[in-house]
Write an enzyme that holds these catalytic residues in place. Structure first.
Site, PDB file in Angstrom:
ATOM      1  N   ASP A  38       0.537  -1.407  -0.466  1.00 57.15           N
ATOM      2  CA  ASP A  38      -0.124  -0.335   0.244  1.00 57.15           C
ATOM      3  C   ASP A  38       0.933   1.552  -0.145  1.00 57.15           C
ATOM      4  OD1 ASP A  38      -2.554   1.478   0.956  1.00 57.15           O
ATOM      5  OD2 ASP A  38      -1.441   2.280   1.512  1.00 57.15           O
ATOM      6  N   TYR A  62       3.453   9.771  -0.449  1.00 56.39           N
ATOM      7  CA  TYR A  62       4.210   9.379   0.225  1.00 56.39           C
ATOM      8  C   TYR A  62       5.992   9.239  -0.604  1.00 56.39           C
ATOM      9  CZ  TYR A  62       0.710   6.407   2.537  1.00 56.39           C
ATOM     10  OH  TYR A  62      -0.802   6.410   2.915  1.00 56.39           O
ATOM     11  N   LYS A  83      -2.532   5.910  -4.783  1.00 56.99           N
ATOM     12  CA  LYS A  83      -3.500   7.141  -4.340  1.00 56.99           C
ATOM     13  C   LYS A  83      -3.154   8.482  -5.181  1.00 56.99           C
ATOM     14  CE  LYS A  83      -4.054   5.291   0.855  1.00 56.99           C
ATOM     15  NZ  LYS A  83      -2.118   4.695   0.799  1.00 56.99           N
ATOM     16  N   HIS A 139      -7.253   9.933  -2.020  1.00 60.55           N
ATOM     17  CA  HIS A 139      -6.324  10.016  -0.819  1.00 60.55           C
ATOM     18  C   HIS A 139      -7.135  10.717   0.318  1.00 60.55           C
ATOM     19  CE1 HIS A 139      -2.136   9.050   1.311  1.00 60.55           C
ATOM     20  NE2 HIS A 139      -3.277   9.110   1.889  1.00 60.55           N
TER      21      HIS A 139
END
Length: 279
Positions: free
Chosen positions: A42, A47, A72, A104
């Site tokens: 994930d 990120y 996302k 997100h």
């Protein structure tokens, strides 16, 4: 690994590896996870490690078709930018499809993004589409104005924030509940709680393993994060015991509706371009 079947019949592992804040120096943790049974990774555009995930998959030797990748779209790419953001994630992940693509946060223009994601899904570029950090009001709007019911809603869930009403609502609509930060981001109040410690001792498990088992028995998928092989292994060793109804009730009684982090209703987190998310 056991699996949940999503509302479009796509199969998703019950346990995944959350890679929030995992950087290049932690690549070995992702490799260890893939070599030892993890099949769900994930990540998210925000990120900034989709390329790391791709590199680890390539080095692992595990077939792409055997790995379930979630990523996302971040709030600043909602609306007309969503298709390009998706293509950028595809490129960084070095794949020609995404298993699960999520919005997100329910920020401005999320409905426009949902329509674009429906198109990408129908084009076969995404196997399942869903959302993250959505409350009932946001889900209502998506289902009313869209043509596809979200396959997943990934939300903050732990024994102090059990999301009971939202969980029930999602279940009625066939939306799979996925728990991010199931340990409360390492909250010592949770991991050292005497109720959880007592239950863990009974089964020769850790409090973290009890929390994961509690989620699974509520039909909630989990994506705990760790870079430590021992803890990564422990997170997988939760299929060999079951909590009693009494123990499930004891954990249910811990609920404080206590948000340890961000709130989807907090407009700062919905609109800022500077925030780096926790899920």
């Amino acid at each position: 690994m056991e699996h949940f079947v999503l509302n479009n019949s796509v199969v998703m592992p019950k346990i995944g590896l959350g890679v929030y804040n995992i950087k290049d120096n932690n690549e070995d943790a992702i490799l260890w996870a893939l070599h030892n049974g993890y099949r769900h990774l994930d990540t998210a555009a925000a990120y900034r490690n989709e390329e790391l995930v791709a590199r680890a998959i390539r080095k692992s030797g595990v077939k792409r078709s055997d790995i379930f990748i979630t990523t996302k779209v971040w709030s600043t790419d909602l609306g007309r930018k969503t298709r390009q953001a998706f293509e950028t994630s595809l490129q960084k992940l070095q794949t020609d499809y995404i298993d699960l693509y999520l919005i997100h946060w329910p920020a401005k223009n999320y409905l426009e993004s949902w329509h674009l994601m429906e198109s990408l899904y129908k084009e076969g570029k995404i196997r399942a589409i869903g959302v993250s950090n959505f409350e009932q009001e946001h889900l209502d709007k998506v289902m009313k104005q869209g043509t596809i019911i979200p396959a997943v809603n990934q939300i903050q869930t732990n024994p102090l924030l059990q999301q009971g009403a939202l969980h029930e609502y999602m279940g009625k609509h066939g939306i799979q509940h996925v728990a991010w930060s199931p340990f409360g981001h390492g909250n010592k109040e949770i991991l050292a709680h005497p109720v959880l410690a007592e239950i863990a001792a009974k089964y020769n498990k850790t409090a973290a393993q009890v929390i994961l088992r509690w989620n699974l028995m509520r039909d909630i998928a989990v994506i705990p994060k760790s870079v430590t092989p021992a803890r990564l292994q422990q997170n997988l060793e939760v299929f060999d015991f079951a909590l009693s109804d009494e123990e499930m009730g004891q954990i249910a009684a811990l609920d404080q509706n206590k948000r340890g982090f961000v709130d989807p209703q907090n407009k700062f987190y919905l609109w800022t371009t500077r925030f780096i998310p926790l899920s």
